[in-house]
Design an enzyme around this catalytic site. Structure first.
Site, PDB file in Angstrom:
ATOM      1  N   ARG A  48       0.834  -1.220   0.000  1.00 47.13           N
ATOM      2  CA  ARG A  48       0.000   0.000   0.000  1.00 47.13           C
ATOM      3  C   ARG A  48       0.866   1.267   0.000  1.00 47.13           C
ATOM      4  NH1 ARG A  48      -5.171  -1.297   1.327  1.00 47.13           N
ATOM      5  NH2 ARG A  48      -5.557   0.602   0.203  1.00 47.13           N
ATOM      6  N   ARG A  52      -2.570   7.047   1.616  1.00 46.12           N
ATOM      7  CA  ARG A  52      -2.906   8.279   2.322  1.00 46.12           C
ATOM      8  C   ARG A  52      -1.839   8.785   3.274  1.00 46.12           C
ATOM      9  NH1 ARG A  52      -8.574   6.473   4.427  1.00 46.12           N
ATOM     10  NH2 ARG A  52      -7.463   4.487   4.360  1.00 46.12           N
ATOM     11  N   ASP A  97      -7.217  -1.049  -7.531  1.00 45.63           N
ATOM     12  CA  ASP A  97      -7.787  -1.668  -6.326  1.00 45.63           C
ATOM     13  C   ASP A  97      -8.231  -3.085  -6.646  1.00 45.63           C
ATOM     14  OD1 ASP A  97      -8.638  -0.769  -3.448  1.00 45.63           O
ATOM     15  OD2 ASP A  97     -10.192  -2.119  -4.164  1.00 45.63           O
ATOM     16  N   TYR A 172     -16.070  -9.399   0.284  1.00 44.84           N
ATOM     17  CA  TYR A 172     -16.708  -8.098   0.027  1.00 44.84           C
ATOM     18  C   TYR A 172     -17.994  -8.247  -0.780  1.00 44.84           C
ATOM     19  CZ  TYR A 172     -12.564  -5.844   1.897  1.00 44.84           C
ATOM     20  OH  TYR A 172     -11.560  -5.429   2.736  1.00 44.84           O
TER      21      TYR A 172
END
Ligand code: CP3
Length: 371
Positions: A48, A52, A97, A172
């Site tokens: 990752r 962020r 993603d 998911y």
């Protein structure tokens, strides 16, 4: 130039068994470590790494939605390039993603910031309506982002493609988003195993096509993210994940690039994973790499496995933790990484100290070997 060579390499009639990388990356430490060859120092990248915690990523996100980032190859290439450029990492990872191919199957996926699916798949009838997507037609931006990222990197370092593991994607798709208990998923596994297996079949073919698209566009290696494998017992892993991972590993092997299998919370699954055909096992921080090595033998490389929380410690403590991971990882067949994705709160100074420590400690150790 590279894209022309690639187009030639992927035209019909090329030798299907061979991955003809048009231009070898300048720094190929990562690829050599995946193949368990000798290296001058241990390569490092961060799961990752485009995310962020990086101010320049936040800056990109002020101008684009996450979906726009994924679907705009030039911007995705910029997001993938930033951490390599700013931190001196030895590999880049495609900016995208794991849910992109699920979107391409026609499911309505939003990011908030984690995935949310408007109409989750809960019944055999829901599964019967699903089909694996035509990857090139439904995700042309993925192939283009690979090509664009390789151009942006000017082949300084290798580029890693990725996909979610079928069970993690199913998690998911069945829940409709993240969950604390995963009751619906695990309820389906115990109560309607054939429905879950049918869903996993479709997701496996989806992953196979998603990875083939990336490799054919120029990905030098691929990683399978099995974020929720830790929910499974060894026995359920062998029924609901291992056969699918094996199939994926075989199609990647046929294309000749390294296949990295990551399972979060999967210490009890490493033996089974080693039998999946993976080139590299990516290990979370819960089990030391020397113990993993003793358990799985020398036939695979290992990736990992610093606790992501270590980055919040002062520099001397980070350095100690890095030295410990390097010592246990050994000099060959080790790719340094975190044991899971970097946290958005990770301090940049801690990340820099980790990378510096990996470079310094592992090159000193290799120089000691050579002397
Ligand atoms: O550098 C990189 O690794 C970027 C590419 C990448 C992203 N997601 C971008 C992203 C990769 C490899 C992933 C994998 C991924 N996505 C996983 C498996 C990884 C793991 O940690 O085990 C999972 C479970 C997902 C699903 C997903 N997407 C979640 C849970 C979230 C929530 C937010 C987060 O950062 O975890 C996302 C959104 C997402 N995917 C973001 C990014 C940069 C944040 C989006 C934003 O900017 O708002």
């Amino acid at each position: 130039m590279r894209s022309v060579a690639r187009a030639a390499a992927t035209s019909p009639g090329r030798d299907a068994g061979e991955h003809t990388s048009a231009v070898k990356p300048e720094n190929d430490l990562f690829l050599r470590a995946c193949r368990r060859e000798r290296v001058e120092r241990t390569p490092v990248w961060i799961m990752r790494q485009a995310g962020r915690y990086l101010p320049s990523y936040q800056e990109l996100r002020r101008r684009h939605s996450f979906r726009e980032l994924c679907e705009s190859p030039a911007v995705a290439a910029e997001a993938a390039f930033q951490p390599v450029d700013q931190l001196g990492l030895d590999a880049a990872i495609l900016f995208s993603d794991i849910m992109v191919p699920v979107q391409a199957m026609g499911l309505d996926v939003e990011f908030d910031p984690g995935p949310k699916i408007a109409r989750p798949i809960r019944t055999a009838a829901d599964v019967a309506r699903l089909e694996p997507p035509d990857a090139a037609a439904r995700m042309p931006f993925v192939a283009e982002a690979i090509r664009e990222t390789n151009r942006r990197l000017a082949r300084r370092v290798p580029l890693i493609g990725f996909a979610g593991a079928p069970f993690t994607l199913a998690a998911y798709v069945v829940e409709g988003g993240g969950s604390k208990s995963w009751n619906r998923l695990l309820g389906m596994m115990h109560g309607e195993p054939r429905t879950l297996l049918a869903l996993l079949e479709i997701l496996t073919e989806t992953v196979v096509r998603h990875l083939a698209l990336q490799i054919d566009a120029g990905a030098d290696a691929v990683q399978l993210f099995d974020t929720w494998a830790g929910l499974l017992s060894e026995e359920s892993y062998e029924r609901f994940e291992l056969p699918f991972v094996r199939r994926i590993a075989a199609t990647v092997a046929a294309r000749g690039v390294p296949f990295i299998a990551y399972a979060n919370g999967g210490a009890h699954l490493l033996g089974a994973m080693a039998a999946s055909g993976a080139t590299v096992l990516s290990v979370d921080w819960r089990v030391p790499l020397d113990r993993v090595r003793a358990a799985v033998g020398d036939g695979v490389a290992l990736q990992g496995n610093l606790d992501p929380c270590a980055l919040h410690a002062p520099p001397h403590a980070i350095r100690e933790r890095v030295a410990d991971v390097l010592r246990r990882g050994g000099r060959t067949g080790h790719v340094f990484n975190l044991g899971h994705g970097i946290h958005p709160e990770a301090p940049l100074e801690g990340v820099r100290e980790m990378v510096r420590a990996v470079r310094e400690i592992s090159s000193a150790a290799a120089a000691g070997d050579a002397a």
